[in-house]
Scaffold this active site. Structure first.
Site, PDB file in Angstrom:
ATOM      1  CE1 TYR A   1     -14.133  12.123 -16.935  1.00 16.84           C
ATOM      2  CE2 TYR A   1     -13.264  12.170 -14.705  1.00 16.84           C
ATOM      3  CZ  TYR A   1     -13.953  11.521 -15.712  1.00 16.84           C
ATOM      4  OH  TYR A   1     -14.465  10.279 -15.481  1.00 16.84           O
TER       5      TYR A   1
ATOM      6  NE  ARG B   1      -2.898   0.491   3.396  1.00 13.33           N
ATOM      7  CZ  ARG B   1      -2.355   1.005   4.513  1.00 13.33           C
ATOM      8  NH1 ARG B   1      -1.878   2.235   4.525  1.00 13.33           N
ATOM      9  NH2 ARG B   1      -2.276   0.289   5.613  1.00 13.33           N
TER      10      ARG B   1
ATOM     11  CG  ASP C   1      -6.263  15.968 -15.933  1.00 11.36           C
ATOM     12  OD1 ASP C   1      -5.548  15.341 -16.740  1.00 11.36           O
ATOM     13  OD2 ASP C   1      -7.345  15.523 -15.500  1.00 11.36           O
TER      14      ASP C   1
ATOM     15  CE  LYS D   1      -9.938   8.215 -19.436  1.00  7.46           C
ATOM     16  NZ  LYS D   1     -10.617   7.166 -18.732  1.00  7.46           N
TER      17      LYS D   1
HETATM   18  C1  LIG Z   1      -8.971  14.470 -18.344  1.00  6.89           C
HETATM   19  C2  LIG Z   1      -9.316  13.365 -17.390  1.00  6.89           C
HETATM   20  N1  LIG Z   1      -8.843  13.405 -16.128  1.00  6.89           N
HETATM   21  C3  LIG Z   1      -9.135  12.437 -15.232  1.00  6.89           C
HETATM   22  C4  LIG Z   1      -9.943  11.374 -15.555  1.00  6.89           C
HETATM   23  C5  LIG Z   1     -10.252  10.324 -14.528  1.00  6.89           C
HETATM   24  O1  LIG Z   1      -9.490   9.190 -14.761  1.00  6.89           O
HETATM   25  P1  LIG Z   1      -9.873   7.703 -14.228  1.00  6.89           P
HETATM   26  O2  LIG Z   1     -11.024   7.237 -15.028  1.00  6.89           O
HETATM   27  O3  LIG Z   1      -8.621   6.939 -14.448  1.00  6.89           O
HETATM   28  O4  LIG Z   1     -10.222   7.844 -12.777  1.00  6.89           O
HETATM   29  C6  LIG Z   1     -10.441  11.276 -16.857  1.00  6.89           C
HETATM   30  C7  LIG Z   1     -11.309  10.134 -17.246  1.00  6.89           C
HETATM   31  O5  LIG Z   1     -11.888  10.112 -18.308  1.00  6.89           O
HETATM   32  C8  LIG Z   1     -10.128  12.295 -17.795  1.00  6.89           C
HETATM   33  O6  LIG Z   1     -10.584  12.262 -19.055  1.00  6.89           O
END
Ligand SMILES: Cc1ncc(COP(=O)(O)O)c(C=O)c1O
Length: 402
Positions: A117, A64, A189, A214
């Site tokens: 997002y 962990r 992000d 992704k």
């Molecule tokens: C730009 C962006 N940030 C964060 C996330 C969240 O990622 P996760 O699905 O791995 O939790 C996504 C998910 O689509 C995303 O498109």
């Protein structure tokens, strides 16, 4: 948590994608990073065990906290982002929520954009206010408004660029400067751009995070999140994660590592293909609008050119005829998964209502300026002409409009 080792010279993107992080631990000569599933790590000597537990000598205690396979993944991303330190999480949302809940306390103020997002937006609107954290979500493309809000004082400036799903672009360097002038921490992000196309740390931000699910993994078979940047901040956020428990699984770390070896090839192909497809769609009479930062017509094109090396593998487009037209076209696509994901080797298409903003109500999506007639199209590594032909065929099913 992985901390900086000196890199004697700067290798290219392909070399880093393949080799970074692969030779950090002793792998008994294994040519591939092994998946170390062990939960705990044993020490016959208690002094040695204590030194490892206190971080005074290398070694793992409990998965962990840290794990060798997970550490190799963190190191690869750290080198690609040019960061001091990196740590990882079970998902992208775990990276985002652990970061925000570490940096923010009751009474603090966060400035961000309206177009983040959907899950992040939920954190802003539903979770942070419950802890008496003030959130100001500004019009994403209004930099003057954003600067004014930042100048009122804030603890965190949180940005996402390009945004999901309307591909808006914000000026990372300009807004970081404004945030640092009031002592704020800047988080970006970088999921859509990937380290291949954009390095926010080099543009002045403090922390950069990814949904590794992704493009980093690229094969839609592993969930993960990663954060890198200033070592003092990464250490605090790592501590929050080791206690709250959203650790990356070693098997997922292995799949992400394997996927990342081809990151440079995938991103080059996907970015080039996306630009061609966006240009094709822009000329198509049944398409109302196309959103892709690589297009000259995109309102953020000049900023994108300044801060990105390529424009990424995701675009979105609005059909004439709104949501009914989306429902007609999507099932006709032969070369796309209709799914809530992006960044994979296969093309993936879907409307925001069932993908990026599934958690939001139609009213919330409207307030964020997300049209219901939008299709988000994540370009895979198929041949570009095959994808264009597929879109051409599917669009034939729409009636001609004047
Ligand atoms: C730009 C962006 N940030 C964060 C996330 C969240 O990622 P996760 O699905 O791995 O939790 C996504 C998910 O689509 C995303 O498109």
């Amino acid at each position: 948590m992985k901390k900086k080792k000196t890199i004697s010279k700067s290798p290219g993107w392909g070399t880093k994608s393949v080799w970074a992080g692969e030779n950090g631990d002793s792998w008994w000569g294994a040519a591939q990073v092994p998946v170390v599933h062990s939960v705990a790590f044993g020490y016959a000597d208690v002094d040695h065990w204590e030194r490892a537990a206190l971080g005074k000598s290398p070694g793992h205690i409990y998965s962990r906290n840290t794990n060798p396979t997970v550490g190799a993944f963190e190191e690869k991303v750290r080198q690609l982002e040019g960061a001091e330190a990196a740590t990882s999480f079970s998902t992208g949302m775990a990276a985002i929520s652990n970061t925000l809940f570490t940096l923010l306390s009751p009474g603090d103020r966060l400035v961000s954009i309206k177009d983040s997002y959907g899950g992040t937006n939920k954190l802003f609107l539903e979770f942070l206010p419950r802890f008496a954290i003030e959130v100001d979500l500004c019009d994403t493309t209004d930099h003057i408004f954003l600067e004014r809000s930042i100048a009122r004082g804030c603890r965190v400036l949180y940005l996402e660029t390009p945004t999901n799903p309307t591909l808006k672009v914000v000026d990372i360097g300009r807004l970081s400067k404004a945030a640092h002038a009031v002592g704020a921490i800047v988080v970006v992000d970088n999921t859509f751009a990937t380290p291949l196309n954009q390095n926010p740390l080099a543009l002045g931000v403090d922390l950069v995070l990814h949904s590794a699910t992704k493009f980093l993994g690229g094969h839609a078979d592993a969930l993960g999140g990663v954060l890198c940047g200033r070592a003092d901040l990464v250490k605090q956020i790592y501590h929050h994660r080791e206690i709250t428990g959203a650790a990356l699984d070693p098997m997922a770390a292995y799949l992400l590592l394997r996927g990342m070896k081809t990151l440079h090839l995938r991103i080059q192909q996907q970015s080039a293909s996306a630009l061609e497809i966006a240009s094709f769609l822009e000329r198509h009479p049944k398409v109302e609008a196309v959103f892709y930062p690589g297009l000259k017509s995109h309102s953020g094109h000049a900023i994108a050119r300044k801060q990105m090396r390529g424009f990424g593998g995701v675009l979105s487009f609005m059909l004439k005829g709104g949501f009914p037209a989306v429902k007609k076209v999507l099932p006709r696509l032969q070369l796309a998964h209709r799914a809530a994901n992006l960044g994979a080797v296969e093309t993936i298409a879907g409307p925001p209502a069932t993908t990026s903003h599934v958690e939001c109500t139609p009213a919330e999506r409207a307030a964020m300026g997300i049209p219901e007639g939008l299709i988000r199209y994540s370009v895979g590594i198929e041949d570009t002409m095959d994808l264009i032909d597929d879109l051409k065929d599917a669009l034939k099913y729409l009636p001609h409009r004047g």
